[in-house]
Design a protein around this motif. Structure first.
Motif, PDB file in Angstrom:
ATOM      1  N   GLN A  76     105.660 -54.226-109.471  1.00  0.00           N
ATOM      2  CA  GLN A  76     105.196 -54.764-110.334  1.00  0.00           C
ATOM      3  C   GLN A  76     105.917 -54.204-111.451  1.00  0.00           C
ATOM      4  OE1 GLN A  76     103.168 -57.715-111.343  1.00  0.00           O
ATOM      5  NE2 GLN A  76     103.669 -57.904-109.059  1.00  0.00           N
ATOM      6  N   SER A  77     107.242 -53.147-111.403  1.00  0.00           N
ATOM      7  CA  SER A  77     107.490 -52.376-112.665  1.00  0.00           C
ATOM      8  C   SER A  77     107.280 -52.791-114.098  1.00  0.00           C
ATOM      9  CB  SER A  77     108.783 -51.713-112.066  1.00  0.00           C
ATOM     10  OG  SER A  77     109.719 -53.549-112.315  1.00  0.00           O
ATOM     11  N   GLY A  78     107.285 -53.196-114.545  1.00  0.00           N
ATOM     12  CA  GLY A  78     107.175 -53.687-115.570  1.00  0.00           C
ATOM     13  C   GLY A  78     108.204 -54.298-116.600  1.00  0.00           C
ATOM     14  N   ASN A  79     110.090 -53.822-115.828  1.00  0.00           N
ATOM     15  CA  ASN A  79     111.240 -54.760-115.982  1.00  0.00           C
ATOM     16  C   ASN A  79     111.105 -55.693-115.801  1.00  0.00           C
ATOM     17  OD1 ASN A  79     114.031 -54.920-116.124  1.00  0.00           O
ATOM     18  ND2 ASN A  79     114.037 -52.943-115.342  1.00  0.00           N
ATOM     19  N   VAL A  80     111.793 -56.284-117.075  1.00  0.00           N
ATOM     20  CA  VAL A  80     111.756 -57.827-116.786  1.00  0.00           C
ATOM     21  C   VAL A  80     113.228 -58.317-116.269  1.00  0.00           C
ATOM     22  CG1 VAL A  80     112.062 -60.038-118.213  1.00  0.00           C
ATOM     23  CG2 VAL A  80     111.039 -58.547-118.942  1.00  0.00           C
ATOM     24  N   GLN A  81     113.864 -57.311-115.937  1.00  0.00           N
ATOM     25  CA  GLN A  81     115.126 -58.023-115.257  1.00  0.00           C
ATOM     26  C   GLN A  81     114.727 -57.563-114.051  1.00  0.00           C
ATOM     27  OE1 GLN A  81     116.731 -54.879-117.921  1.00  0.00           O
ATOM     28  NE2 GLN A  81     118.543 -56.128-117.949  1.00  0.00           N
ATOM     29  N   ALA A 104     113.432 -60.784-113.150  1.00  0.00           N
ATOM     30  CA  ALA A 104     114.942 -62.134-112.835  1.00  0.00           C
ATOM     31  C   ALA A 104     115.383 -61.563-111.454  1.00  0.00           C
ATOM     32  CB  ALA A 104     115.512 -62.017-114.365  1.00  0.00           C
ATOM     33  N   PHE A 105     115.375 -60.778-111.138  1.00  0.00           N
ATOM     34  CA  PHE A 105     116.106 -60.125-109.620  1.00  0.00           C
ATOM     35  C   PHE A 105     115.510 -60.790-109.060  1.00  0.00           C
ATOM     36  CE2 PHE A 105     117.169 -57.241-105.966  1.00  0.00           C
ATOM     37  CZ  PHE A 105     118.505 -57.274-106.219  1.00  0.00           C
ATOM     38  N   LEU A 155     116.259 -64.641-108.705  1.00  0.00           N
ATOM     39  CA  LEU A 155     117.167 -64.684-107.985  1.00  0.00           C
ATOM     40  C   LEU A 155     117.763 -64.511-106.812  1.00  0.00           C
ATOM     41  CD1 LEU A 155     120.762 -64.631-108.597  1.00  0.00           C
ATOM     42  CD2 LEU A 155     120.965 -62.138-108.219  1.00  0.00           C
ATOM     43  N   VAL A 205     122.613 -60.865-116.989  1.00  0.00           N
ATOM     44  CA  VAL A 205     120.869 -60.367-117.366  1.00  0.00           C
ATOM     45  C   VAL A 205     120.418 -60.171-116.768  1.00  0.00           C
ATOM     46  CG1 VAL A 205     119.748 -62.620-117.418  1.00  0.00           C
ATOM     47  CG2 VAL A 205     121.270 -63.057-117.716  1.00  0.00           C
ATOM     48  N   ILE A 206     120.712 -59.402-115.461  1.00  0.00           N
ATOM     49  CA  ILE A 206     120.209 -58.297-114.750  1.00  0.00           C
ATOM     50  C   ILE A 206     120.189 -57.235-115.082  1.00  0.00           C
ATOM     51  CG2 ILE A 206     119.934 -57.461-112.044  1.00  0.00           C
ATOM     52  CD1 ILE A 206     120.058 -60.644-111.452  1.00  0.00           C
ATOM     53  N   TYR A 230     108.403 -50.365-120.378  1.00  0.00           N
ATOM     54  CA  TYR A 230     107.468 -51.075-119.759  1.00  0.00           C
ATOM     55  C   TYR A 230     106.259 -51.012-119.469  1.00  0.00           C
ATOM     56  CZ  TYR A 230     112.524 -50.409-117.360  1.00  0.00           C
ATOM     57  OH  TYR A 230     113.114 -50.772-116.918  1.00  0.00           O
ATOM     58  N   LEU A 270     103.919 -53.231-118.926  1.00  0.00           N
ATOM     59  CA  LEU A 270     103.678 -54.681-117.546  1.00  0.00           C
ATOM     60  C   LEU A 270     103.408 -53.614-116.819  1.00  0.00           C
ATOM     61  CD1 LEU A 270     104.033 -57.861-119.366  1.00  0.00           C
ATOM     62  CD2 LEU A 270     101.535 -56.948-119.412  1.00  0.00           C
ATOM     63  N   GLU A 271     103.667 -52.142-116.591  1.00  0.00           N
ATOM     64  CA  GLU A 271     103.857 -52.280-114.815  1.00  0.00           C
ATOM     65  C   GLU A 271     102.688 -51.619-114.190  1.00  0.00           C
ATOM     66  OE1 GLU A 271     106.286 -48.391-113.132  1.00  0.00           O
ATOM     67  OE2 GLU A 271     105.547 -47.570-115.057  1.00  0.00           O
ATOM     68  N   GLY A 272     102.569 -51.903-113.373  1.00  0.00           N
ATOM     69  CA  GLY A 272     101.729 -52.532-112.567  1.00  0.00           C
ATOM     70  C   GLY A 272     101.371 -51.476-111.555  1.00  0.00           C
TER      71      GLY A 272
END
Lengths: 636, 100
Positions: free
Chosen positions: A610-615, A618-619, A622, B22-23, B96, B98-100
């Motif tokens: 849960q890094s907070g990184n949207v990408q 997305a990965f 994928l 995108v990535i 970031y 929403l970092e967990g």
């Protein structure tokens, strides 16, 4: 519902009403409910008693099947025969009287309804105990009366000492109950049934290995020792005097503590098959009779004197059972219920007059102020000491005579019982002189308020004193029967149930001689008590030279101390050092700490996703999609 | 390689390019444009298959995809404007939260 079930259900109804809504009802209604229902139960018992067919056949009532698995069926069934009739009459009769007495005694108590609810609950369980047809139903009642006893000993629960006394009674009884349960298991393993009639029939017709029968007998005796306060499990009864006095009279003198004797009599077929267990029973009874009486001599608390006296008298009953004279044991149980209840209630009247003072050193000269209470107390004392023609004389004398002459008896047993009987007379008259005669040692503020009890208490005292006077005549000893040309209805009533009881009496002259010896010893006890406590105007309350013997007896032969030092200390050590420090820490580590640490580590690892990184998300999508596609492609 | 194979290969290549963008790209606008590239590659695949099978289903899907894309871009632009106002940057990694 059949009538037998109704006998037990009536007090239960009283318990439910008073227990649930009693606190909101006026005291008058609570008292009426609590007294009328047991009285109805007594009336029903009388009706059943009259309807009981002669010849020993009983009435059975099966309520429902409790357990039904292959090989084991336990019915909740009630059984009413001569033994149950005697017990039921005592329980409901004396029980009703004590309920009536309690109305006056507890009139000013805050928890009036709670008291009567408990008392009715006790009657219910006691009736289940004596009416039960098998060991399981008896055990339900057995545990139930233990519960009621615990609740009533600790009735004034604000006082930690009283609560502790209740707990002690409960815990000591657990020891006995363990024996009882193990015995029930063994009986089931041997007989395959727990029904009393089946068990008795099995043991009287089949040959069972001696050691098994003896083990069962001794385990049951352990149960009886716990419930009936016999050595070595008697320690709870003196402490149980913390409860209200009518409770001591009903539960800890007249009924519950005699449950052990009832059980011995109920399982007579089993005991008659094991002479070695029987002689242990007899010696336990004799030893308790003597030691209980000696301990009574050193007490200054009026109720504790009576408590030790109860221990001693139940010892006599157990002795009679151990000699195979079950009917005599039950007879003493019946007469004892009258005079001991009367003594306790008389003591209650004294306590009531003195605002709860129990120490005999602070009494004295009460005979003139409380003439009626004194008269009833005196009659009951004479009955307890075995002075003819009071009730206790006939029952106790019969036990002494059996101890001398029955096939299992021997002069030593007789001598021990005789000594106990002499001591009984001594400590009872010591109590009488300290309480009712001599100079008044009542504290001045209490002295002014001394008054006779209200009518509800006096009437009960009168009835019980009358019972102490005449109850003995239903079971006259054989020589009296011949001399007077009358029969003994009590023994005739019970005779069919104890077929093998052949109390081989000696010749008539020996009988009269034994009787004379018993009366003489009682009189000697009375005279000694007078010399020591009655003659001097200021009775010597302390021993002349307090020696080690006095210390030994007055501290109850150090039973309590030994239990405290050995059993309680050992349990404390076990739970503190072994269970607390070793077992618990090991178990807690293995079962809780290790898995918890694992879960914490795993969650820390997963949290990194849960890094907070949207990408990154997305990965992951994928990757998931790719894996799904790959899986569908390869698996279809 | 016939015409259809070439067109499908082109669609796959465009889709992969869009996905990669995108990535790995951090500029919000570029990421949104890459999403559009992916949508267009899918539309290209639809049309190719429709032409090959001589049916209209694939062609009909094109219209739906464009309607959805138009709605999506409208919402996405609104979100981007708000984000930029809030953070003062087009960088996706600027916070970031929403970092967990």
């Amino acid at each position: 519902m059949g009538r037998l079930a109704l006998i037990a259900a009536l007090p239960l109804l009283g318990f439910l009403i008073n227990g649930v809504v009693g606190a909101r009802l006026p005291k008058r209604v609570v008292a009426a409910i609590a007294c009328v229902l047991p009285a109805l139960a007594f009336a029903l018992t009388l009706e059943r008693f009259v309807a009981l067919p002669a010849g020993g056949a009983g009435m059975t009532e099966t309520l429902f099947t409790w357990v039904a698995i292959p090989g084991l069926t336990i019915d909740v069934s009630l059984y009413f025969d001569a033994i149950a009739a005697v017990m039921c009459l005592v329980v409901t009769g004396i029980g009703t009287l004590i309920h009536i007495y309690s109305v006056g005694y507890m009139a000013h108590d805050r928890s009036f309804a709670r008291y009567f609810a408990y008392l009715n609950l006790f009657l219910f369980f006691m009736l289940v105990l004596v009416l039960g047809k098998n060991l399981i139903v008896l055990f339900v009642g057995w545990e139930g009366v233990g519960l009621a006893s615990y609740l009533l000993i600790g009735f004034w629960f604000e006082d930690p000492e009283k609560t502790a006394a209740g707990v002690k009674a409960f815990v000591v009884n657990r020891v006995g109950d363990t024996g009882f349960i193990l015995a029930a298991f063994l009986i089931y393993a041997v007989v395959g049934s727990l029904d009393f009639q089946a068990v008795n029939a099995f043991f009287s017709t089949n040959r069972v290995a001696d050691h098994i029968t003896t083990t069962i007998g001794l385990l049951l005796l352990l149960g009886a020792c716990g419930k009936s306060a016999q050595i070595p499990l008697h320690v709870w009864l003196p402490d149980a005097m913390a409860g209200p006095t009518p409770v001591s009279a009903l539960i800890h003198a007249a009924t519950m503590v005699t449950a052990g004797v009832y059980m011995l009599a109920r399982l007579n077929g089993l005991y008659l098959a094991t002479p070695s267990a029987m002689s242990v029973v007899a010696w336990i009874g004799a030893a308790t009779a003597l030691l209980g009486a000696t301990m009574g001599v050193t007490q200054f608390n009026l109720k504790k004197v009576l408590a030790y006296s109860t221990i001693s008298q139940i010892g006599f009953m157990v002795l009679a059972c151990g000699l195979g004279a079950f009917a005599v044991g039950l007879f003493h149980l019946m007469t004892h219920a009258f005079f001991k209840a009367c003594l306790f209630l008389g003591a209650g009247a004294v306590l009531h007059a003195l605002q709860g003072e129990e120490d005999m050193r602070k009494m004295g000269a009460l005979a003139r102020k409380l003439p009626f209470s004194f008269a009833t107390f005196f009659i009951a004392t004479l009955a307890l000491c075995g002075i003819p023609p009071f009730a206790g004389f006939f029952s106790k004398d019969e036990i002494l005579s059996v101890a001398w002459s029955s096939s299992d008896g021997m002069p030593w047993l007789w001598l021990v019982a005789l000594g106990a009987s002499g001591l009984t007379a001594f400590y009872m008259f010591r109590a009488i002189w300290l309480t009712f005669f001599g100079t008044s040692r009542v504290s001045p503020e209490a002295a002014g308020a001394v008054h006779e009890p209200p009518p509800s208490m006096s009437i009960v005292l009168g009835v019980l004193a009358a019972g102490s006077l005449i109850a003995g005549f239903v079971g006259l000893p054989a020589v009296w029967q011949h001399a007077l040309g009358v029969s003994a209805p009590f023994y005739a009533f019970l005779a069919p149930l104890f077929p093998t009881t052949s109390t081989a009496h000696g010749d008539v002259a020996t009988e009269w001689l034994l009787m004379g010896a018993a009366v003489l010893v009682a009189l000697v006890g009375i005279v000694l008590a007078w010399l020591r406590y009655g003659r001097a105007p200021e009775p010597a309350v302390e021993p002349v030279r307090p020696g080690p013997l006095h210390a030994l007896v007055s501290r109850g032969y150090f039973f309590d101390t030994v239990y405290e030092r050995v059993v309680v200390r050992f349990m404390d050590w076990l739970s503190e050092s072994v269970l607390g420090r070793v077992v618990e820490t090991t178990l807690a580590d293995a079962a809780l700490a290790t898995p918890a640490e694992g879960a914490r580590r795993a969650s820390r690892w997963f949290a990194r996703l849960q890094s907070g990184n949207v990408q990154a998300y997305a990965f992951y999508v994928l990757v998931g999609l790719a894996l799904t596609l790959w899986w569908t492609a390869t698996h279809d | 390689m016939d015409r259809y194979q070439f067109l499908i290969a082109l669609a796959v290549l465009a889709f992969a390019t869009g996905l990669l963008g995108v990535i790995i790209r951090r500029n919000l606008l570029v990421v949104v444009m890459c999403v559009e590239v992916m949508l267009n590659s899918v539309v290209l695949a639809f049309v190719t298959f429709a032409a090959r099978s001589q049916t209209l289903h694939g062609v009909a899907m094109t219209f739906f995809v464009y309607v959805a894309a138009a709605c999506e871009i409208a919402v996405a632009m609104a979100i981007i404007v708000l984000l930029v106002k809030r953070r003062g940057s087009l960088d996706l990694a600027a916070g970031y939260e929403l970092e967990g």
